[in-house]
Design a protein around this motif. Structure first.
Motif, PDB file in Angstrom:
ATOM      1  N   SER A  45     -10.264   4.883  12.007  1.00  0.00           N
ATOM      2  CA  SER A  45      -9.743   5.164  10.677  1.00  0.00           C
ATOM      3  C   SER A  45      -9.027   6.507  10.755  1.00  0.00           C
ATOM      4  CB  SER A  45     -10.889   5.237   9.669  1.00  0.00           C
ATOM      5  OG  SER A  45     -11.681   6.371   9.945  1.00  0.00           O
ATOM      6  N   ARG A  56      -7.049   0.743   1.117  1.00  0.00           N
ATOM      7  CA  ARG A  56      -5.591   0.860   0.929  1.00  0.00           C
ATOM      8  C   ARG A  56      -5.283   0.626  -0.541  1.00  0.00           C
ATOM      9  NH1 ARG A  56      -4.735  -1.904   6.747  1.00  0.00           N
ATOM     10  NH2 ARG A  56      -5.529  -0.074   7.847  1.00  0.00           N
ATOM     11  N   PRO A  80       0.830  -1.209   0.000  1.00  0.00           N
ATOM     12  CA  PRO A  80       0.000   0.000   0.000  1.00  0.00           C
ATOM     13  C   PRO A  80       0.863   1.258   0.000  1.00  0.00           C
ATOM     14  CG  PRO A  80      -0.247  -1.210   2.070  1.00  0.00           C
ATOM     15  CD  PRO A  80       0.703  -1.980   1.233  1.00  0.00           C
ATOM     16  N   ALA A  98      -3.871   5.675   0.997  1.00  0.00           N
ATOM     17  CA  ALA A  98      -5.085   5.156   1.628  1.00  0.00           C
ATOM     18  C   ALA A  98      -6.169   6.213   1.589  1.00  0.00           C
ATOM     19  CB  ALA A  98      -4.789   4.737   3.060  1.00  0.00           C
ATOM     20  N   THR A 128      -1.436   7.810  10.006  1.00  0.00           N
ATOM     21  CA  THR A 128      -2.347   6.675   9.811  1.00  0.00           C
ATOM     22  C   THR A 128      -2.063   5.572  10.841  1.00  0.00           C
ATOM     23  OG1 THR A 128      -0.857   5.732   8.150  1.00  0.00           O
ATOM     24  CG2 THR A 128      -2.665   7.082   7.336  1.00  0.00           C
ATOM     25  N   GLU A 178     -11.640   2.021   5.489  1.00  0.00           N
ATOM     26  CA  GLU A 178     -10.373   2.493   4.910  1.00  0.00           C
ATOM     27  C   GLU A 178     -10.058   1.661   3.682  1.00  0.00           C
ATOM     28  OE1 GLU A 178      -7.523   4.047   8.389  1.00  0.00           O
ATOM     29  OE2 GLU A 178      -6.554   2.772   6.906  1.00  0.00           O
ATOM     30  N   TYR A 208      -9.647   3.513  -7.304  1.00  0.00           N
ATOM     31  CA  TYR A 208     -10.125   4.059  -6.028  1.00  0.00           C
ATOM     32  C   TYR A 208     -11.370   4.924  -6.173  1.00  0.00           C
ATOM     33  CZ  TYR A 208      -7.577   8.407  -7.129  1.00  0.00           C
ATOM     34  OH  TYR A 208      -7.135   9.562  -7.716  1.00  0.00           O
ATOM     35  N   SER A 217      -9.757   7.171   3.650  1.00  0.00           N
ATOM     36  CA  SER A 217     -10.640   6.873   4.770  1.00  0.00           C
ATOM     37  C   SER A 217     -12.007   7.465   4.457  1.00  0.00           C
ATOM     38  CB  SER A 217     -10.055   7.474   6.049  1.00  0.00           C
ATOM     39  OG  SER A 217     -10.961   7.309   7.096  1.00  0.00           O
ATOM     40  N   TRP A 223       0.488  11.055   6.241  1.00  0.00           N
ATOM     41  CA  TRP A 223       0.649   9.596   6.054  1.00  0.00           C
ATOM     42  C   TRP A 223       1.144   8.924   7.340  1.00  0.00           C
ATOM     43  CZ3 TRP A 223      -0.745   5.712   3.169  1.00  0.00           C
ATOM     44  CH2 TRP A 223       0.020   4.564   3.070  1.00  0.00           C
ATOM     45  N   SER A 266      -1.154   9.883   1.705  1.00  0.00           N
ATOM     46  CA  SER A 266      -0.036   9.203   1.026  1.00  0.00           C
ATOM     47  C   SER A 266       1.209  10.030   1.298  1.00  0.00           C
ATOM     48  CB  SER A 266      -0.296   9.101  -0.481  1.00  0.00           C
ATOM     49  OG  SER A 266       0.132  10.253  -1.143  1.00  0.00           O
TER      50      SER A 266
END
Lengths: 168, 265
Positions: free
Chosen positions: B180, B78, B63, B66, B171, B76, B109, B68, B168, B138
């Motif tokens: 999340s 990934r 991953p 991500a 997370t 979530e 996504y 959320s 990132w 990210s």
């Protein structure tokens, strides 16, 4: 590819014969070594399954004769040596009489020498020689007759006429 | 004459030296021509294939971003480096149920988010007073921007949506807190206003409830007219801790004042 044991057996069994055919054609030690390597390498790589020892021997004769002819064609006369070199070959301890006989055979025209060797020394008949060398039987008879005449002129005598399997 | 010829040729023999040289020559040729064992080549090919598969698998299944998605269900997604969903994790009961019922793996996504928001298990949560929070994370700022652009457009089709980018690194903290990272962003925002608030107090709340709580605590001067709650997410997305990034503002009238706003304060 044949095993080391097979090739060693073949060398021990056929080396002398290959050497004699080389001498008939080449009369040169370096070329003889080349032919030995060529012939036995072909045997090493040959997938041929021989039906009998005679079949195998005939295969060696044919391959050796062809290899000698190929070599002579490729180098023509540049690598041949005079007949006098016969006496200089280190592995030859010839008597005077044998040297004369060999010189008589080697002095024959090229097309006679194989048939003389195969007939008089190896004992093959004209049909067998014809099959082995790819010549007509009558041609072999003719070659043998002429070769015999030439040899008699040089060596004298015809005492083996009765023993001659070809009847020539 | 035959006897003479036989005697003469009998004396012609191959020397031992010649035989040995020939044997030596054949031995060299035999080893040079011996076929290399097939298993060696097979092993090399297998090793290369394994290496390629390993590298490909690592590239595909690691991953690198991500998303959320929090309403009440908290999910979530990934993503791998090819923008495909490789894992869906539910962070509360409704999120786990939703995650179990959807086939989002290897979807793009944006398609996955659309599919979630269209799902019949999620639809009941998308009421008029619900709040959709979409948070992206990210390590790459440009990637965050790209995802935000796509997802804000996508979420706008489904009602009020609060889109922002998160740090990132946070997370992992969010997961440690059992949330999340989208909800964790809201929690941090809330905690900045009320430091005594704990993750446990926030875990069971809907995003609407958290937003309303934040709105109330921030002493929002912009009190809504009677009968309307304060709007959430003015678009600032100013997180309580560093790194909580920029937000794309909510977009519609936020109604539904602070019904639960007093909780935990």
């Amino acid at each position: 590819m044949r095993s080391e044991q097979e090739t060693n057996r073949a060398i021990d069994l056929y080396a002398d014969m290959v050497r004699r055919i080389c001498m008939v054609h080449l009369k040169n030690q370096a070329d003889t070594e080349d032919i030995f390597q060529t012939v036995f390498l072909k045997y090493l790589l040959s997938p041929t399954a021989f039906e009998s020892p005679e079949h195998e021997k005939a295969w060696f004769i044919r391959v050796t004769v062809n290899a000698c002819k190929d070599l002579l064609r490729s180098v023509f006369r540049s690598r041949t040596v005079p007949l006098d070199c016969l006496a200089e070959q280190p592995d030859q301890q010839l008597t005077q009489e044998n040297r004369e006989v060999l010189q008589a055979v080697l002095s024959l025209p090229g097309r006679y020498k194989d048939v003389v060797y195969l007939h008089y020394y190896e004992g093959y008949t004209a049909p067998q020689i014809g099959e082995m060398l790819g010549k007509k039987v009558n041609t072999v008879y003719t070659l043998l007759t002429r070769a015999k005449k030439l040899l008699q002129e040089q060596l004298g005598g015809d005492d083996d006429a009765k023993a001659d399997p070809t009847g020539v | 004459m035959q006897k003479q010829i036989q005697q003469a040729f009998d004396q012609v023999r191959a020397s031992d030296e010649l035989k040995d040289k020939t044997k030596q020559f054949l031995a060299q040729n035999r080893s040079a021509r011996a076929p290399k064992p097939v298993w060696r080549w097979a092993a090399v090919v297998c090793a290369v294939l394994l290496l390629l598969c390993g590298a490909g698998g690592w590239a595909y299944f690691t991953p690198v971003a991500a998303i959320s998605l929090d309403i009440n269900p908290s999910l979530e997604l990934r993503l791998n480096r090819f923008d495909q969903v490789i894992q869906v994790v539910g962070f509360n009961e409704s999120g786990q149920q939703a995650a179990g019922g959807m086939h989002l793996r290897f979807s793009n996504y944006a398609d996955a988010v659309r599919q979630i928001l269209s799902d019949e298990q999620i639809q009941p949560y998308l009421t008029e007073d619900s709040a959709i929070s979409i948070t992206v994370a990210s390590p790459n700022e440009a990637k965050n921007q790209e995802m935000l652009t796509q997802l804000s457009a996508c979420a706008a089709e489904y009602g009020d949506a609060y889109c922002c980018a998160a740090n990132w690194e946070q997370t992992a903290q969010a997961h440690d807190a059992g949330m999340s990272f989208g909800k964790y962003q809201a929690f941090l925002e809330l905690q900045a206003l009320a430091p005594q608030v704990t993750p446990e107090q926030v875990q069971g709340l809907t995003m609407r409830q958290i937003r309303d709580w934040i709105g109330q605590l921030s002493g929002d001067a912009q009190q809504a007219p009677a009968g309307q709650g304060q709007g959430y997410g003015s678009g600032a997305g100013a997180g309580g801790s560093s790194g909580a990034g920029q937000g794309y503002g909510p977009h519609k009238n936020g109604n539904g004042g602070g019904g639960n706003a007093g909780q935990g304060s």
